[in-house]
Design a protein around this motif. Structure first.
Motif, PDB file in Angstrom:
ATOM      1  N   PHE A  86       0.815  -1.216   0.000  1.00  0.00           N
ATOM      2  CA  PHE A  86       0.000   0.000   0.000  1.00  0.00           C
ATOM      3  C   PHE A  86       0.852   1.272   0.000  1.00  0.00           C
ATOM      4  CE2 PHE A  86       0.630  -1.478   4.322  1.00  0.00           C
ATOM      5  CZ  PHE A  86       1.071  -0.341   4.983  1.00  0.00           C
ATOM      6  N   LEU A  87       2.182   1.137   0.009  1.00  0.00           N
ATOM      7  CA  LEU A  87       3.056   2.307  -0.007  1.00  0.00           C
ATOM      8  C   LEU A  87       3.607   2.543  -1.409  1.00  0.00           C
ATOM      9  CD1 LEU A  87       5.109   1.861   3.293  1.00  0.00           C
ATOM     10  CD2 LEU A  87       3.078   3.268   2.907  1.00  0.00           C
ATOM     11  N   GLY A  88       3.659   3.785  -1.811  1.00  0.00           N
ATOM     12  CA  GLY A  88       4.182   4.122  -3.131  1.00  0.00           C
ATOM     13  C   GLY A  88       4.597   5.582  -3.199  1.00  0.00           C
ATOM     14  N   ALA A  89       5.528   5.976  -2.343  1.00  0.00           N
ATOM     15  CA  ALA A  89       5.922   7.381  -2.263  1.00  0.00           C
ATOM     16  C   ALA A  89       6.486   7.895  -3.579  1.00  0.00           C
ATOM     17  CB  ALA A  89       6.952   7.574  -1.143  1.00  0.00           C
ATOM     18  N   ASP A  90       7.245   7.041  -4.293  1.00  0.00           N
ATOM     19  CA  ASP A  90       7.844   7.502  -5.548  1.00  0.00           C
ATOM     20  C   ASP A  90       6.772   7.967  -6.527  1.00  0.00           C
ATOM     21  OD1 ASP A  90      10.291   6.920  -4.496  1.00  0.00           O
ATOM     22  OD2 ASP A  90      10.626   5.112  -5.668  1.00  0.00           O
ATOM     23  N   ALA A  91       5.727   7.159  -6.688  1.00  0.00           N
ATOM     24  CA  ALA A  91       4.671   7.524  -7.635  1.00  0.00           C
ATOM     25  C   ALA A  91       3.878   8.727  -7.148  1.00  0.00           C
ATOM     26  CB  ALA A  91       3.736   6.329  -7.853  1.00  0.00           C
ATOM     27  N   VAL A  92       3.557   8.744  -5.874  1.00  0.00           N
ATOM     28  CA  VAL A  92       2.743   9.832  -5.318  1.00  0.00           C
ATOM     29  C   VAL A  92       3.492  11.157  -5.392  1.00  0.00           C
ATOM     30  CG1 VAL A  92       1.759  10.742  -3.180  1.00  0.00           C
ATOM     31  CG2 VAL A  92       1.408   8.342  -3.788  1.00  0.00           C
ATOM     32  N   ASP A  93       4.748  11.161  -4.962  1.00  0.00           N
ATOM     33  CA  ASP A  93       5.493  12.405  -4.843  1.00  0.00           C
ATOM     34  C   ASP A  93       6.071  12.896  -6.172  1.00  0.00           C
ATOM     35  OD1 ASP A  93       4.967  12.457  -2.111  1.00  0.00           O
ATOM     36  OD2 ASP A  93       6.712  11.210  -1.670  1.00  0.00           O
ATOM     37  N   ALA A  94       6.063  12.051  -7.196  1.00  0.00           N
ATOM     38  CA  ALA A  94       6.518  12.474  -8.525  1.00  0.00           C
ATOM     39  C   ALA A  94       5.352  12.849  -9.433  1.00  0.00           C
ATOM     40  CB  ALA A  94       7.328  11.355  -9.173  1.00  0.00           C
ATOM     41  N   SER A  95       4.129  12.719  -8.949  1.00  0.00           N
ATOM     42  CA  SER A  95       2.959  12.986  -9.786  1.00  0.00           C
ATOM     43  C   SER A  95       2.852  14.475 -10.103  1.00  0.00           C
ATOM     44  CB  SER A  95       1.683  12.529  -9.062  1.00  0.00           C
ATOM     45  OG  SER A  95       1.440  13.341  -7.930  1.00  0.00           O
ATOM     46  N   GLY A  96       2.145  14.762 -11.185  1.00  0.00           N
ATOM     47  CA  GLY A  96       1.923  16.159 -11.558  1.00  0.00           C
ATOM     48  C   GLY A  96       1.199  16.936 -10.489  1.00  0.00           C
ATOM     49  N   GLU A  97       0.283  16.267  -9.769  1.00  0.00           N
ATOM     50  CA  GLU A  97      -0.443  16.945  -8.698  1.00  0.00           C
ATOM     51  C   GLU A  97       0.509  17.515  -7.648  1.00  0.00           C
ATOM     52  OE1 GLU A  97      -3.180  13.701 -10.246  1.00  0.00           O
ATOM     53  OE2 GLU A  97      -1.072  13.869  -9.710  1.00  0.00           O
ATOM     54  N   ALA A  98       1.615  16.809  -7.414  1.00  0.00           N
ATOM     55  CA  ALA A  98       2.564  17.236  -6.387  1.00  0.00           C
ATOM     56  C   ALA A  98       3.355  18.467  -6.805  1.00  0.00           C
ATOM     57  CB  ALA A  98       3.523  16.097  -6.057  1.00  0.00           C
ATOM     58  N   TYR A  99       3.270  18.855  -8.074  1.00  0.00           N
ATOM     59  CA  TYR A  99       3.992  20.027  -8.576  1.00  0.00           C
ATOM     60  C   TYR A  99       3.037  21.101  -9.109  1.00  0.00           C
ATOM     61  CZ  TYR A  99       8.194  17.129  -8.421  1.00  0.00           C
ATOM     62  OH  TYR A  99       9.243  16.339  -8.013  1.00  0.00           O
ATOM     63  N   GLN A 100       1.737  20.928  -8.892  1.00  0.00           N
ATOM     64  CA  GLN A 100       0.746  21.812  -9.500  1.00  0.00           C
ATOM     65  C   GLN A 100       0.707  23.205  -8.857  1.00  0.00           C
ATOM     66  OE1 GLN A 100      -0.931  21.646 -12.190  1.00  0.00           O
ATOM     67  NE2 GLN A 100      -2.272  23.412 -11.878  1.00  0.00           N
ATOM     68  N   VAL A 164      -0.140   5.241  -0.741  1.00  0.00           N
ATOM     69  CA  VAL A 164       0.179   6.416   0.062  1.00  0.00           C
ATOM     70  C   VAL A 164       1.686   6.532   0.232  1.00  0.00           C
ATOM     71  CG1 VAL A 164      -2.013   6.377   1.315  1.00  0.00           C
ATOM     72  CG2 VAL A 164      -0.028   5.206   2.276  1.00  0.00           C
ATOM     73  N   CYS A 165       2.110   7.748   0.465  1.00  0.00           N
ATOM     74  CA  CYS A 165       3.503   8.043   0.805  1.00  0.00           C
ATOM     75  C   CYS A 165       3.631   7.965   2.321  1.00  0.00           C
ATOM     76  CB  CYS A 165       3.862   9.434   0.285  1.00  0.00           C
ATOM     77  SG  CYS A 165       5.306  10.181   1.060  1.00  0.00           S
ATOM     78  N   SER A 166       4.523   7.112   2.806  1.00  0.00           N
ATOM     79  CA  SER A 166       4.650   6.939   4.262  1.00  0.00           C
ATOM     80  C   SER A 166       5.092   8.231   4.940  1.00  0.00           C
ATOM     81  CB  SER A 166       5.641   5.817   4.573  1.00  0.00           C
ATOM     82  OG  SER A 166       6.917   6.103   4.010  1.00  0.00           O
ATOM     83  N   TRP A 167       6.008   8.965   4.326  1.00  0.00           N
ATOM     84  CA  TRP A 167       6.496  10.208   4.912  1.00  0.00           C
ATOM     85  C   TRP A 167       5.392  11.262   4.945  1.00  0.00           C
ATOM     86  CZ3 TRP A 167      11.118  10.068   7.230  1.00  0.00           C
ATOM     87  CH2 TRP A 167      11.997   9.049   6.866  1.00  0.00           C
ATOM     88  N   CYS A 168       4.609  11.327   3.877  1.00  0.00           N
ATOM     89  CA  CYS A 168       3.484  12.273   3.842  1.00  0.00           C
ATOM     90  C   CYS A 168       2.455  11.915   4.912  1.00  0.00           C
ATOM     91  CB  CYS A 168       2.812  12.253   2.481  1.00  0.00           C
ATOM     92  SG  CYS A 168       3.935  12.568   1.102  1.00  0.00           S
ATOM     93  N   THR A 169       2.262  10.620   5.138  1.00  0.00           N
ATOM     94  CA  THR A 169       1.298  10.180   6.147  1.00  0.00           C
ATOM     95  C   THR A 169       1.766  10.560   7.550  1.00  0.00           C
ATOM     96  OG1 THR A 169       0.637   8.364   4.701  1.00  0.00           O
ATOM     97  CG2 THR A 169       0.031   8.185   7.033  1.00  0.00           C
ATOM     98  N   VAL A 170       3.056  10.425   7.810  1.00  0.00           N
ATOM     99  CA  VAL A 170       3.609  10.870   9.097  1.00  0.00           C
ATOM    100  C   VAL A 170       3.381  12.368   9.270  1.00  0.00           C
ATOM    101  CG1 VAL A 170       5.765  11.251  10.369  1.00  0.00           C
ATOM    102  CG2 VAL A 170       5.314   9.030   9.315  1.00  0.00           C
ATOM    103  N   ALA A 171       3.652  13.136   8.216  1.00  0.00           N
ATOM    104  CA  ALA A 171       3.457  14.587   8.279  1.00  0.00           C
ATOM    105  C   ALA A 171       1.989  14.927   8.537  1.00  0.00           C
ATOM    106  CB  ALA A 171       3.940  15.244   6.990  1.00  0.00           C
ATOM    107  N   ALA A 172       1.092  14.240   7.826  1.00  0.00           N
ATOM    108  CA  ALA A 172      -0.341  14.512   7.990  1.00  0.00           C
ATOM    109  C   ALA A 172      -0.806  14.165   9.399  1.00  0.00           C
ATOM    110  CB  ALA A 172      -1.139  13.729   6.953  1.00  0.00           C
ATOM    111  N   ALA A 173      -0.354  13.031   9.934  1.00  0.00           N
ATOM    112  CA  ALA A 173      -0.755  12.632  11.288  1.00  0.00           C
ATOM    113  C   ALA A 173      -0.256  13.640  12.317  1.00  0.00           C
ATOM    114  CB  ALA A 173      -0.214  11.241  11.601  1.00  0.00           C
ATOM    115  N   ALA A 174       0.971  14.126  12.137  1.00  0.00           N
ATOM    116  CA  ALA A 174       1.513  15.128  13.058  1.00  0.00           C
ATOM    117  C   ALA A 174       0.711  16.422  12.969  1.00  0.00           C
ATOM    118  CB  ALA A 174       2.986  15.388  12.743  1.00  0.00           C
ATOM    119  N   GLN A 175       0.321  16.799  11.763  1.00  0.00           N
ATOM    120  CA  GLN A 175      -0.467  18.026  11.591  1.00  0.00           C
ATOM    121  C   GLN A 175      -1.835  17.904  12.246  1.00  0.00           C
ATOM    122  OE1 GLN A 175      -0.102  18.056   7.324  1.00  0.00           O
ATOM    123  NE2 GLN A 175       1.375  19.729   7.341  1.00  0.00           N
ATOM    124  N   VAL A 176      -2.470  16.765  12.084  1.00  0.00           N
ATOM    125  CA  VAL A 176      -3.783  16.560  12.709  1.00  0.00           C
ATOM    126  C   VAL A 176      -3.657  16.628  14.230  1.00  0.00           C
ATOM    127  CG1 VAL A 176      -5.616  14.854  13.092  1.00  0.00           C
ATOM    128  CG2 VAL A 176      -4.769  15.277  10.776  1.00  0.00           C
TER     129      VAL A 176
END
Length: 197
Positions: A86-100, A164-176
């Motif tokens: 269920f982890l795929g940080a490379d695909a998630v963080d390289a997507s166009g959405e991540a640079y929009q 999901v990106c594991s690092w992004c998930t850690v960041a999101a959990a900390a923000q919440v």
């Protein structure tokens, strides 16, 4: 030969802050700034513990976003994370959405946003809910925006990328987790404002 008298400092705790002498190049200080320093580093009560936790969680989110940013800027070939289905940080963080947004890596925007949150968490002494109530209210609003943004990006990853990106998930959990810590001081500030009117 003249005798000199040595004056000793009275016994007690060491001075809180080493104050530089007059002159020199650099920033000036003030009693207010020194009070903020003492309160944040050594004070207790008056919502200081919650402010420290907000700062700690925001720093954790920043560290996670920093790893993502290294990948998004091409300094890392891959995002280091466990090989789980269920982890795929490379695909998630390289997507166009991540640079929009602003046509720049979203980790850079996240780090800039985290800097604002840290500044609001640190701004003012222990009495700021009474003397500067807008600061705790701004921090509560900012942590709410951070939490909402983290949840939104997590949902985007799950629904669009199916990973999901594991690092992004850690960041999101900390923000919440920062939002409930900011609310008690914001409520005290709101009571103060209502008392003035």
């Amino acid at each position: 030969m003249r005798s000199t008298t040595v004056r000793r400092r009275p016994a007690g705790p060491p001075a809180a802050t080493v104050r530089p002498g007059p002159g020199g190049v650099g920033r000036s200080s003030s009693p207010v700034a020194e009070r903020v320093s003492d309160d944040l580093r050594r004070g207790s009560g008056s919502f200081l513990e919650q402010r420290r936790r907000v700062a700690g969680l925001t720093s954790l989110a920043s560290a996670a976003l920093g790893v993502v940013g290294l990948y998004q800027f091409g300094l890392l070939r891959r995002v280091p994370e466990p090989s789980l289905p269920f982890l795929g940080a490379d695909a998630v963080d390289a997507s166009g959405e991540a640079y929009q947004q602003l046509k720049t890596p979203d980790a850079a925007i996240g780090l800039l946003s985290a800097g604002v949150t840290l500044a609001l968490a640190g701004m003012g002494d222990r009495d700021r809910a009474r003397t500067r109530p807008w600061v705790p209210l701004a921090l509560a609003a900012k942590t709410a925006a951070d939490a909402g943004g983290g949840i939104y990006l997590f949902i985007e990853q799950v629904t669009k990328h199916r990973k999901v990106c594991s690092w992004c998930t850690v960041a999101a959990a900390a923000q919440v987790a920062t939002l409930p810590l900011a609310l008690p001081e914001a409520r005290a500030a709101l009571r103060r404002l209502r008392g003035r009117s």
